[in-house]
Motif scaffolding. Structure first.
Motif, PDB file in Angstrom:
ATOM      1  N   LYS A 133       0.808  -1.221   0.000  1.00 47.85           N
ATOM      2  CA  LYS A 133       0.000   0.000   0.000  1.00 47.85           C
ATOM      3  C   LYS A 133       0.846   1.278   0.000  1.00 47.85           C
ATOM      4  CE  LYS A 133      -3.866  -2.217   2.429  1.00 47.85           C
ATOM      5  NZ  LYS A 133      -4.780  -2.172   3.590  1.00 47.85           N
ATOM      6  N   ALA A 134       2.081   1.192  -0.492  1.00 48.27           N
ATOM      7  CA  ALA A 134       2.944   2.376  -0.562  1.00 48.27           C
ATOM      8  C   ALA A 134       2.347   3.406  -1.518  1.00 48.27           C
ATOM      9  CB  ALA A 134       4.344   1.970  -1.018  1.00 48.27           C
ATOM     10  N   LYS A 135       2.431   4.679  -1.143  1.00 48.27           N
ATOM     11  CA  LYS A 135       1.828   5.743  -1.938  1.00 48.27           C
ATOM     12  C   LYS A 135       2.868   6.682  -2.557  1.00 48.27           C
ATOM     13  CE  LYS A 135      -2.392   4.510  -0.929  1.00 48.27           C
ATOM     14  NZ  LYS A 135      -3.262   3.910  -1.977  1.00 48.27           N
ATOM     15  N   ASP A 136       4.140   6.481  -2.244  1.00 47.23           N
ATOM     16  CA  ASP A 136       5.171   7.368  -2.768  1.00 47.23           C
ATOM     17  C   ASP A 136       5.406   7.101  -4.254  1.00 47.23           C
ATOM     18  OD1 ASP A 136       7.896   5.552  -3.024  1.00 47.23           O
ATOM     19  OD2 ASP A 136       6.515   4.843  -1.451  1.00 47.23           O
ATOM     20  N   ASN A 137       5.973   8.082  -4.944  1.00 50.98           N
ATOM     21  CA  ASN A 137       6.167   7.969  -6.384  1.00 50.98           C
ATOM     22  C   ASN A 137       7.184   6.897  -6.766  1.00 50.98           C
ATOM     23  OD1 ASN A 137       4.290   9.919  -7.086  1.00 50.98           O
ATOM     24  ND2 ASN A 137       5.773  11.589  -6.994  1.00 50.98           N
ATOM     25  N   TYR A 138       8.208   6.707  -5.932  1.00 55.26           N
ATOM     26  CA  TYR A 138       9.192   5.651  -6.229  1.00 55.26           C
ATOM     27  C   TYR A 138       8.495   4.296  -6.316  1.00 55.26           C
ATOM     28  CZ  TYR A 138      12.813   9.018  -4.754  1.00 55.26           C
ATOM     29  OH  TYR A 138      13.627  10.119  -4.620  1.00 55.26           O
ATOM     30  N   SER A 139       7.714   3.999  -5.302  1.00 55.11           N
ATOM     31  CA  SER A 139       7.050   2.691  -5.233  1.00 55.11           C
ATOM     32  C   SER A 139       6.013   2.534  -6.333  1.00 55.11           C
ATOM     33  CB  SER A 139       6.390   2.503  -3.861  1.00 55.11           C
ATOM     34  OG  SER A 139       7.349   2.536  -2.824  1.00 55.11           O
ATOM     35  N   LYS A 140       5.175   3.555  -6.507  1.00 55.42           N
ATOM     36  CA  LYS A 140       4.120   3.468  -7.517  1.00 55.42           C
ATOM     37  C   LYS A 140       4.706   3.314  -8.920  1.00 55.42           C
ATOM     38  CE  LYS A 140       1.871   7.218  -6.342  1.00 55.42           C
ATOM     39  NZ  LYS A 140       0.805   8.264  -6.338  1.00 55.42           N
ATOM     40  N   ASN A 141       5.760   4.053  -9.209  1.00 59.67           N
ATOM     41  CA  ASN A 141       6.347   3.982 -10.549  1.00 59.67           C
ATOM     42  C   ASN A 141       7.091   2.671 -10.781  1.00 59.67           C
ATOM     43  OD1 ASN A 141       5.293   6.485 -11.003  1.00 59.67           O
ATOM     44  ND2 ASN A 141       7.230   7.583 -10.819  1.00 59.67           N
ATOM     45  N   PHE A 142       7.739   2.163  -9.744  1.00 58.30           N
ATOM     46  CA  PHE A 142       8.414   0.872  -9.862  1.00 58.30           C
ATOM     47  C   PHE A 142       7.391  -0.238 -10.135  1.00 58.30           C
ATOM     48  CE2 PHE A 142      10.122  -2.997  -7.692  1.00 58.30           C
ATOM     49  CZ  PHE A 142      11.152  -3.269  -8.592  1.00 58.30           C
ATOM     50  N   LEU A 143       6.291  -0.209  -9.403  1.00 56.02           N
ATOM     51  CA  LEU A 143       5.240  -1.214  -9.611  1.00 56.02           C
ATOM     52  C   LEU A 143       4.609  -1.080 -10.989  1.00 56.02           C
ATOM     53  CD1 LEU A 143       3.477  -1.234  -6.114  1.00 56.02           C
ATOM     54  CD2 LEU A 143       5.012  -2.972  -7.070  1.00 56.02           C
ATOM     55  N   LEU A 144       4.447   0.156 -11.452  1.00 55.86           N
ATOM     56  CA  LEU A 144       3.897   0.356 -12.790  1.00 55.86           C
ATOM     57  C   LEU A 144       4.849  -0.182 -13.849  1.00 55.86           C
ATOM     58  CD1 LEU A 144       1.802   1.404 -14.748  1.00 55.86           C
ATOM     59  CD2 LEU A 144       2.812   3.709 -14.536  1.00 55.86           C
ATOM     60  N   PHE A 145       6.138   0.080 -13.688  1.00 55.97           N
ATOM     61  CA  PHE A 145       7.123  -0.477 -14.616  1.00 55.97           C
ATOM     62  C   PHE A 145       7.033  -2.006 -14.644  1.00 55.97           C
ATOM     63  CE2 PHE A 145      10.141   3.365 -14.622  1.00 55.97           C
ATOM     64  CZ  PHE A 145       9.924   3.625 -15.962  1.00 55.97           C
ATOM     65  N   LYS A 146       6.927  -2.622 -13.461  1.00 55.60           N
ATOM     66  CA  LYS A 146       6.835  -4.077 -13.406  1.00 55.60           C
ATOM     67  C   LYS A 146       5.589  -4.577 -14.130  1.00 55.60           C
ATOM     68  CE  LYS A 146       8.080  -6.503  -9.888  1.00 55.60           C
ATOM     69  NZ  LYS A 146       8.150  -7.128  -8.546  1.00 55.60           N
ATOM     70  N   GLU A 147       4.489  -3.886 -13.930  1.00 58.82           N
ATOM     71  CA  GLU A 147       3.228  -4.269 -14.587  1.00 58.82           C
ATOM     72  C   GLU A 147       3.339  -4.142 -16.107  1.00 58.82           C
ATOM     73  OE1 GLU A 147      -1.187  -2.271 -14.981  1.00 58.82           O
ATOM     74  OE2 GLU A 147      -0.203  -2.204 -13.013  1.00 58.82           O
ATOM     75  N   LEU A 148       3.902  -3.035 -16.569  1.00 54.07           N
ATOM     76  CA  LEU A 148       4.062  -2.814 -18.000  1.00 54.07           C
ATOM     77  C   LEU A 148       5.010  -3.828 -18.626  1.00 54.07           C
ATOM     78  CD1 LEU A 148       4.335   1.098 -17.961  1.00 54.07           C
ATOM     79  CD2 LEU A 148       2.414  -0.249 -18.827  1.00 54.07           C
ATOM     80  N   ILE A 149       6.071  -4.139 -17.916  1.00 53.36           N
ATOM     81  CA  ILE A 149       7.057  -5.110 -18.414  1.00 53.36           C
ATOM     82  C   ILE A 149       6.436  -6.496 -18.503  1.00 53.36           C
ATOM     83  CG2 ILE A 149       9.184  -6.332 -17.768  1.00 53.36           C
ATOM     84  CD1 ILE A 149      10.133  -3.562 -16.639  1.00 53.36           C
ATOM     85  N   GLU A 150       5.696  -6.881 -17.483  1.00 51.62           N
ATOM     86  CA  GLU A 150       5.054  -8.200 -17.470  1.00 51.62           C
ATOM     87  C   GLU A 150       4.087  -8.336 -18.647  1.00 51.62           C
ATOM     88  OE1 GLU A 150       4.569 -11.976 -16.475  1.00 51.62           O
ATOM     89  OE2 GLU A 150       5.860 -10.634 -15.300  1.00 51.62           O
ATOM     90  N   SER A 151       3.300  -7.310 -18.861  1.00 52.36           N
ATOM     91  CA  SER A 151       2.342  -7.334 -19.958  1.00 52.36           C
ATOM     92  C   SER A 151       3.043  -7.376 -21.310  1.00 52.36           C
ATOM     93  CB  SER A 151       1.440  -6.097 -19.875  1.00 52.36           C
ATOM     94  OG  SER A 151       0.559  -6.039 -20.975  1.00 52.36           O
ATOM     95  N   TYR A 152       4.090  -6.592 -21.438  1.00 55.88           N
ATOM     96  CA  TYR A 152       4.820  -6.529 -22.716  1.00 55.88           C
ATOM     97  C   TYR A 152       5.546  -7.841 -22.999  1.00 55.88           C
ATOM     98  CZ  TYR A 152       7.880  -4.677 -26.382  1.00 55.88           C
ATOM     99  OH  TYR A 152       8.535  -4.466 -27.569  1.00 55.88           O
TER     100      TYR A 152
END
Length: 290
Positions: A165-184
Motif C-alpha cells: 500500500k505504498a503511496k510514494d512515487n518511487y514505489s508506484k512507478n516501480f510497480l507500474l514499470f513491473k506491470e508494464l514489463i510483465e504485460s509486454y
C-alpha cells in the motif's frame, strides 16, 4: 538582479547510451543532493517513457533514441552531483531494476543471462576482478532533504520490493514499470529482449558535466530559459547551500524544511514564493528584459 559575469568555465559533453552513463557511476557515484526537489514523476510520465521505448522497438529503428540531457558536476566527494535530469535518471534506474526483477523470474537462457549481466553492471557496484555484484551498493544515492523517499528508493534498488500500500512515487512507478514489463513480455515475447537491448544501448542521453556547481547551475538556468522546468526556489536553495560549512548546511536544511511546510500550510508553495521574490529583485534592478 546583478548581471552574470563572464568567466572561463569548462564543460564536457559526450553522448552516452543509458548503459554507458549509468556504468560511469562505478567510478563516480551519482548523487541527488539535499537541495534538489523530491521525485515527482507520475504514472503518466512513466507510461509515456515506456510507450516511446516500445514504439521505438516495434519500428525496428537502428537509429538512436534521444532521452534528454543530464547536467552534473563533480563534487568534493568525487561524486556526479545531479543538477538537472534527476527525474529522468531516477526513472531509468527504476526501469532497469524492474527489468532485472522480471529476468530473475525467467528461465536462465543465454539471453536472460546476458541481459542480467548488463543490467547488473549498470545498477550496482561490482568486484573489479570477479565481477561479483554487491546488491547493497547501487550506483546512485538520493539525499533530498527531509525526504523519506531516499530510503524507499535505496530499498527498491537493493531489494527489488516495495512496502504494501505504498503511496510514494518511487514505489508506484516501480510497480507500474513491473506491470508494464510483465504485460509486454507476455504479449510481445519476440520483441522483449530487443526492448531491453534498445533501452540499454540505443536510448541515448546527453550528459553535460561542468567543472563546478556554479557552472552547472548556469547551464541549468540557460536550459530553463529555453523552456525546461526549473523553479527559482531550486536555484536559491542550491546557491545558498553551496556557500555553507557542514554545520551551516545541516541548519539550513532544517530551516528550509520548516519554510516549505509553513508555505504549504498557508496554501502557498515555496516555489511560488521565490518566483515572486525573483520579480522583486528584477524590479529593483529595473530589469525589463524578462
Amino acid at each position: 538582479m546583478p548581471r552574470r559575469n563572464h568567466v572561463s568555465t569548462t564543460i564536457e559533453v559526450n553522448k552516452k547510451s543509458v548503459k554507458q552513463l549509468l556504468e560511469s557511476g562505478k567510478e563516480q557515484r551519482f548523487v541527488i543532493p539535499e537541495y534538489q526537489r523530491p521525485y515527482e514523476w507520475t504514472d503518466e510520465h512513466i507510461q509515456t517513457l515506456f510507450d516511446d521505448l516500445t514504439e521505438y522497438t516495434k519500428n525496428d529503428n537502428e537509429s538512436t533514441y534521444f532521452l534528454g540531457t543530464i547536467v552534473s558536476f563533480l563534487n568534493s566527494d568525487h561524486e556526479q552531483e545531479i543538477i538537472d535530469g534527476q527525474q529522468r535518471i531516477t526513472s531509468l534506474f527504476l526501469l532497469l531494476r524492474a527489468l532485472y526483477a522480471k529476468l530473475c523470474t525467467m528461465t536462465e537462457t543465454k539471453e536472460v543471462k546476458n541481459f542480467k549481466s548488463q543490467i547488473e553492471s549498470a545498477l550496482w557496484e561490482q568486484e573489479e576482478l570477479t565481477a561479483d555484484v554487491d546488491f547493497e551498493k547501487p550506483l546512485i544515492t538520493s539525499k533530498v532533504m527531509g525526504e523519506e523517499g531516499n530510503m524507499i528508493f535505496a530499498n527498491i534498488l537493493t531489494k527489488g520490493t516495495v512496502q504494501p500500500k505504498a503511496k510514494d512515487n518511487y514505489s508506484k512507478n516501480f510497480l507500474l514499470f513491473k506491470e508494464l514489463i510483465e504485460s509486454y513480455a507476455t504479449s510481445e515475447p519476440e520483441l522483449f529482449y530487443w526492448f531491453i537491448r534498445n533501452t540499454l544501448t540505443k536510448a541515448i542521453l546527453l550528459p553535460i558535466t561542468a567543472d563546478s556547481q556554479d557552472t552547472a547551475l548556469t547551464i541549468f538556468s540557460t536550459l530553463n530559459d529555453r523552456g525546461l522546468a526549473l523553479s527559482d526556489a531550486d536555484i536559491f536553495k542550491a546557491k545558498i547551500y553551496n556557500h555553507l560549512d557542514e554545520k551551516g548546511k545541516k541548519e539550513f536544511i532544517e530551516h528550509w524544511r520548516i519554510l516549505d511546510e509553513t508555505a504549504t500550510g498557508a496554501g502557498e508553495s515555496i516555489q511560488r514564493l521565490f518566483y515572486y521574490y525573483m520579480f522583486y529583485l528584477r524590479a529593483l534592478e529595473n530589469d525589463r528584459d524578462t
